[in-house]
Write an enzyme that holds these catalytic residues in place. Sequence first.
Site, PDB file in Angstrom:
ATOM      1  N   TYR A 179       0.837  -1.201   0.000  1.00 39.01           N
ATOM      2  CA  TYR A 179       0.000   0.000   0.000  1.00 39.01           C
ATOM      3  C   TYR A 179       0.865   1.241   0.000  1.00 39.01           C
ATOM      4  CZ  TYR A 179       0.828   1.007   4.982  1.00 39.01           C
ATOM      5  OH  TYR A 179       1.403   1.338   6.194  1.00 39.01           O
ATOM      6  N   LYS A 200       6.389  -1.693   2.092  1.00 40.76           N
ATOM      7  CA  LYS A 200       5.161  -1.147   2.676  1.00 40.76           C
ATOM      8  C   LYS A 200       4.037  -2.168   2.461  1.00 40.76           C
ATOM      9  CE  LYS A 200       3.036   3.405   3.333  1.00 40.76           C
ATOM     10  NZ  LYS A 200       3.426   3.564   4.728  1.00 40.76           N
ATOM     11  N   GLU A 242      11.469   1.883  14.863  1.00 36.44           N
ATOM     12  CA  GLU A 242      10.534   2.930  14.437  1.00 36.44           C
ATOM     13  C   GLU A 242       9.271   2.820  15.258  1.00 36.44           C
ATOM     14  OE1 GLU A 242       9.584   2.308  10.318  1.00 36.44           O
ATOM     15  OE2 GLU A 242       9.260   0.164  10.588  1.00 36.44           O
ATOM     16  N   LEU A 271      10.734   1.267   7.713  1.00 34.20           N
ATOM     17  CA  LEU A 271      10.165   1.795   6.482  1.00 34.20           C
ATOM     18  C   LEU A 271      10.800   3.156   6.221  1.00 34.20           C
ATOM     19  CD1 LEU A 271       7.977   1.421   4.255  1.00 34.20           C
ATOM     20  CD2 LEU A 271       6.524   2.880   5.667  1.00 34.20           C
TER      21      LEU A 271
END
Length: 288
Positions: free
Chosen positions: A35, A156, A188, A212
């Site tokens: 996505y 992602k 993260e 990411l």
Amino acid sequence: MSSKEKVFINGDLSDATSAKISPFDRGFLFADGVYELIPFFSNKPFLLDEHYLRLSRSLQKMEIKNPYTEEEWKSHISNLVETTDLKNFYLYIQVTRGTPELNGVSRKRDHVYPEDYKSTVFMFLSEITLLSQDDISSGQEAITLEDMRWYLCDIKSISLAYNAYARDLANKKGAFESILKRDNLITEGSSSNIFIIKNNKIITPKSNNLILHGITRGFVFKLAKKMNIEILEKDITYEDLMNSDEVFVTNSTQSVVPISVIDGKKINSGSAGPLSLELSKNFISEYQ
């Protein structure tokens, strides 16, 4: 959901309430897809080209055929965006491996990638509610959790079960975000990238497969350069995080968000630090 809301499915605009996707879609059965989320501030897309490149890379790494050319993507996006009167919103794009071209029922659910398949492309728009200036100035609270995700976090992927668990747990504890760590090293947030500030230097975890590579994260690098602030990519331990001068996270919808309390402990003064606030202000002046 308004019946007037439009969504995009495989080349067509449809009413959101009547949109349909096959239950045999591999995105539904295996979370086999990727996505992208692109914010629009004052109806202006934020770094559309960079988001498209990341989408292309995620598709390539997942070995999913890109269903459209870049020009076709931008045309479809433009057509969908024209259906809304929202000012600040995000565009959600999802591409799955879709449904196999069935030559028999045995291939309806197979872990092996089908050789012949039709990708499913789904897009919708949703309003962004920005944090207030008071929320930014006071800073937000975060908790930490062990990072239990797979090791291909630079893709992602729509496989977000642990991310959703981590974010929901933070919400239940009254926190804005869960900050993840592997073997005492910060990676993260559940839906954000993490930065600390120490001695007027900005530090963020290394760009590798454990994080990411956020588009907003990359933009902060450019902002820091404009502001003549040194920014480093290096390992951050839990102790580094807790003893930093300032902490902030970035994501597509909220830009730069100062974090003032982690695991119940104040970071420095317990409110947003001056450099985080300056970054937030400069970001807003550029794109909001």
